[in-house]
Design a protein around this motif. Sequence first.
Motif, PDB file in Angstrom:
ATOM      1  N   ALA A  23       0.833  -1.209   0.000  1.00 44.44           N
ATOM      2  CA  ALA A  23       0.000   0.000   0.000  1.00 44.44           C
ATOM      3  C   ALA A  23       0.864   1.252   0.000  1.00 44.44           C
ATOM      4  N   ALA A  24       1.959   1.235   0.766  1.00 50.01           N
ATOM      5  CA  ALA A  24       2.842   2.404   0.811  1.00 50.01           C
ATOM      6  C   ALA A  24       3.508   2.648  -0.537  1.00 50.01           C
ATOM      7  N   LEU A  25       3.863   1.593  -1.252  1.00 40.78           N
ATOM      8  CA  LEU A  25       4.558   1.750  -2.528  1.00 40.78           C
ATOM      9  C   LEU A  25       3.642   2.261  -3.636  1.00 40.78           C
ATOM     10  N   THR A  81      23.864  24.095   6.333  1.00 39.86           N
ATOM     11  CA  THR A  81      25.033  23.223   6.208  1.00 39.86           C
ATOM     12  C   THR A  81      25.172  22.633   4.811  1.00 39.86           C
ATOM     13  N   GLY A  82      24.063  22.533   4.074  1.00 39.40           N
ATOM     14  CA  GLY A  82      24.120  21.927   2.751  1.00 39.40           C
ATOM     15  C   GLY A  82      24.308  20.427   2.769  1.00 39.40           C
ATOM     16  N   LEU A  83      24.113  19.793   3.924  1.00 38.17           N
ATOM     17  CA  LEU A  83      24.251  18.339   4.013  1.00 38.17           C
ATOM     18  C   LEU A  83      23.083  17.651   3.318  1.00 38.17           C
ATOM     19  N   PRO A  84      23.275  16.399   2.904  1.00 38.90           N
ATOM     20  CA  PRO A  84      22.160  15.658   2.285  1.00 38.90           C
ATOM     21  C   PRO A  84      20.959  15.590   3.225  1.00 38.90           C
ATOM     22  N   PHE A  85      19.780  15.549   2.630  1.00 38.85           N
ATOM     23  CA  PHE A  85      18.580  15.610   3.455  1.00 38.85           C
ATOM     24  C   PHE A  85      18.448  14.427   4.419  1.00 38.85           C
ATOM     25  N   PRO A  86      18.956  13.199   4.128  1.00 38.83           N
ATOM     26  CA  PRO A  86      18.864  12.143   5.140  1.00 38.83           C
ATOM     27  C   PRO A  86      19.597  12.496   6.437  1.00 38.83           C
ATOM     28  N   LEU A 166      10.153   7.879   1.857  1.00 41.16           N
ATOM     29  CA  LEU A 166       9.422   6.716   2.368  1.00 41.16           C
ATOM     30  C   LEU A 166      10.284   5.768   3.204  1.00 41.16           C
ATOM     31  N   PRO A 167      11.553   5.496   2.834  1.00 43.78           N
ATOM     32  CA  PRO A 167      12.354   4.587   3.671  1.00 43.78           C
ATOM     33  C   PRO A 167      12.448   5.018   5.129  1.00 43.78           C
ATOM     34  N   PHE A 168      12.489   6.320   5.402  1.00 43.70           N
ATOM     35  CA  PHE A 168      12.542   6.781   6.790  1.00 43.70           C
ATOM     36  C   PHE A 168      11.253   6.417   7.525  1.00 43.70           C
ATOM     37  N   VAL A 169      10.129   6.570   6.847  1.00 38.11           N
ATOM     38  CA  VAL A 169       8.850   6.213   7.464  1.00 38.11           C
ATOM     39  C   VAL A 169       8.783   4.712   7.709  1.00 38.11           C
ATOM     40  N   LEU A 170       9.205   3.916   6.733  1.00 42.35           N
ATOM     41  CA  LEU A 170       9.147   2.463   6.877  1.00 42.35           C
ATOM     42  C   LEU A 170      10.089   1.981   7.983  1.00 42.35           C
TER      43      LEU A 170
END
Length: 335
Positions: A23-25, A81-86, A166-170
Motif C-alpha cells: 500500500a505504501a509503494l 550546512t548543505g548536508l544531504p537531506f537524510p 518513504l524509507p525513513f517512514v518504513l
Amino acid sequence: MIMSRLARAGRGGPLLLALGLFAALVLPWMIYPPVALDIACWALFAAAVDLLLGFTGLLSFGHAAFWGGSAYCTGLIALHTGLPFPVAIVGGAAFAALLALPIGFLSVRLSGIYFAMVTLAFAQMTYFVANQWRDVTGGENGLQGIPRELFGLDLSDSFSFYYAGLPFVLVGLFVAWRIVRSPFGRVLVSIRANPDRARALGYPVDRYRLLAFVLSAALSGMAGGVFAMGHGFASLEGVYWTTSGQAVMMVILGGIGTLWGGAIGAALVVQLQDFLATAGFAETGIITGSIFIVVVLLFRRGIWGTARHLLASRRKAAAPGEVAAEPRKSVDTPA
C-alpha cells in the motif's frame, strides 16, 4: 480467505506487513503525491503516539514539540550546512530525542490527566520559543525553501521525493513494531496494566516510561523531519498543541494499542481534510470532529481494533469445527 489469513497473522504478521508495504509503494500512484507523503508521515507520527498511549498508558499532548521541533532542526541543518537531506532528518530525530529527555524526566512520574497537562505545558513552551526566536526560526513566517540535497539528484518533484522519504517512514514503523514485540514492549504493557505490580517484580517503572517517551519522541521527530522536507518549510503550526491532538485523534480512530490502526486513522483524516479543502470547505474541524464522534460511538476499539476483534471472534467460532473434524478423520483413515 484473506480475512482468515489476517486473523492468523495477528497484530503484526508477515502478511499484514507485506500488505502495508504494498500500500505504501502504490499510494502516490493512486492519490496526489504530497497527500500520500502526508499520510505516510502522519502514520509514523500516530504510531509513535500509540507506542506511548496504547502500550505504556501515557496520554501525551506534547508530541507537537518533537514533531515541530524536529521540523525546525531538520530545516536549519539543510539550510545552513548543505548536508544531504537524510542527514538533516536524522539530526532532527536526534534533536527530538534530546528534547524529550528533560521533558520526560519531569513528566513520567505523573500519570493520567496530570501527565497530559504537563506535556501540553512543555509543548506550549516550545511553541513560545519558536515564535519569539525569530532570528533562528523565522517567527510567524517559519523556515521556507528547505532544500532536498542528495548528491546532486533532482528531488524537486513531489513524486520522486515520496520514494526518497518513504524509507525513513518504513524504518520508523519497523522500529515501533519491533519495540512492541520485544521483551521491552511486553514490560511496557505490564506497566500500563498495573504499575505497582511491575514495581513489585523489580522493574524500574519510571526508567522504562522515560525510555519509551524518548523513543516515541525520536520516531515523532523522524516523521516531522520528513514532513518538513516534503513541504519545504517548517512553521509554527507544527509545534502547536493541536498537532498533538490530531495525532491522538488518529490513534483513537484507528484503535489504541493496535500500532497499525494509526495508519488507518492518518489516511482517513488526511484524505478527508484534503477533500474538504479542495472543495472549498473552510471549517474542516466540524466534519472531522463529527466523524470522530461517530467512530468512537460505533467502534469502541477503533476501526482496526474492531476489525481485529471481529476476525479473532470468527477464528474462535471456527476453531471448534476444526477440532471436531479431527477425530472423524482418524476414524476413517486406516491405521
